[in-house]
Design an enzyme around this catalytic site. Sequence first.
Site, PDB file in Angstrom:
ATOM      1  N   THR A 158      35.671  54.998 -30.117  1.00  0.00           N
ATOM      2  CA  THR A 158      36.896  55.322 -29.344  1.00  0.00           C
ATOM      3  C   THR A 158      38.113  55.579 -30.240  1.00  0.00           C
ATOM      4  OG1 THR A 158      36.180  54.145 -27.386  1.00  0.00           O
ATOM      5  CG2 THR A 158      38.525  54.443 -27.579  1.00  0.00           C
ATOM      6  N   ARG A 186      27.995  55.040 -15.726  1.00  0.00           N
ATOM      7  CA  ARG A 186      28.787  53.919 -16.230  1.00  0.00           C
ATOM      8  C   ARG A 186      30.236  54.378 -16.489  1.00  0.00           C
ATOM      9  NH1 ARG A 186      31.324  52.661 -21.536  1.00  0.00           N
ATOM     10  NH2 ARG A 186      31.597  50.422 -21.497  1.00  0.00           N
ATOM     11  N   VAL A 187      31.207  53.542 -16.138  1.00  0.00           N
ATOM     12  CA  VAL A 187      32.619  53.895 -16.311  1.00  0.00           C
ATOM     13  C   VAL A 187      33.200  53.098 -17.478  1.00  0.00           C
ATOM     14  CG1 VAL A 187      34.901  53.810 -15.232  1.00  0.00           C
ATOM     15  CG2 VAL A 187      32.918  54.556 -13.902  1.00  0.00           C
ATOM     16  N   ASP A 189      36.223  51.630 -19.993  1.00  0.00           N
ATOM     17  CA  ASP A 189      37.565  51.057 -19.777  1.00  0.00           C
ATOM     18  C   ASP A 189      38.670  52.045 -20.159  1.00  0.00           C
ATOM     19  OD1 ASP A 189      36.575  50.568 -22.592  1.00  0.00           O
ATOM     20  OD2 ASP A 189      38.702  50.091 -22.807  1.00  0.00           O
ATOM     21  N   GLY A 208      36.447  48.856 -27.930  1.00  0.00           N
ATOM     22  CA  GLY A 208      35.517  47.726 -27.870  1.00  0.00           C
ATOM     23  C   GLY A 208      34.535  47.917 -26.732  1.00  0.00           C
ATOM     24  N   VAL A 209      33.981  46.837 -26.264  1.00  0.00           N
ATOM     25  CA  VAL A 209      33.012  46.919 -25.171  1.00  0.00           C
ATOM     26  C   VAL A 209      33.792  47.002 -23.850  1.00  0.00           C
ATOM     27  CG1 VAL A 209      31.123  45.740 -23.991  1.00  0.00           C
ATOM     28  CG2 VAL A 209      31.271  45.686 -26.498  1.00  0.00           C
TER      29      VAL A 209
END
Length: 284
Positions: A158, A186-187, A189, A208-209
């Site tokens: 990212t 899947r969305v 963040d 991050g996750v």
Amino acid sequence: MTKPAITIHGGFFSELTTSPETKLAKQEALRFIIRKSWDFLQTHSALQTAIYACTLLEDDPLFNAGTGSQIQSDGVIRMSASICDGETQKFSGVINLEDVKNPVLVAEKLLDCEDRILAGEGALRFARSHGFGYYDPRIPIRIQDYEARKKAASKTGTIGCVALDSEGRLAAATSTGGKGFEIVGRVSDSATVAGNYANQFCGVSCTGVGEDIVNGAVAAKIVTRVTDGMPLKEAVEKTFAELKPFDGFAGIVAIDHFGNMIQKDSHPHIVYALKNEGSEEIFG
Ligand code: ASP
């Protein structure tokens, strides 16, 4: 008059490869991009600058956004990006957008629309109707990585930018190719207020996750705490402490309205750069 400040990030060093050459290349890319974006900020707003910095990061195949995005479990790249204008407090974003070069520019177009967050097919239709042509963001190393990941665990990446301009306006923009190898639909963040948020007091961009970042409402919480009077450092520490019970994996860059800048990660190491008139810091 406010002293301008800018911070960018390029995700985590855990992604792709952690070879010294890649680290160096990412540092060099960040140095180049933050300097270009800093110059841009002298004559443009925080909002325009955050978007500009993100396009430069999206165009660099070293980072997991735009060109060089990670590939999902079905072999397709779906990208997400968002913008939050601290001045107007408008948020816009695209989720799981395919086949465009700069998702952040599609998010920019949505800022002026009534419906400001679009996903999948609708986001693609919107992009095409606003002149964003077909573009294949795949690069060979991601294809190899995808093949390897059919057997291995996922990693993170990212990019993002937070800027403060001379009129005291803040803006944040974030763009991602996702976690890599995720379930279709899947969305991330990155196009939510958990991963990207700004108002008149603070701006935050996360990496991050995504699931952990959403669980912790990371960007929105930090901004809210600063808005309510908590110093930025304390707001960041408190929000990261709240990730600990579930071992949340997150990294942020942030700027408050005083021009204080901060970066933090829960796991090593977020790739970042900070710059204002007096200082420049690359990666740390
Ligand atoms: N936060 C992004 C996501 O979960 C991935 C990343 O930051 O690398 O989609």
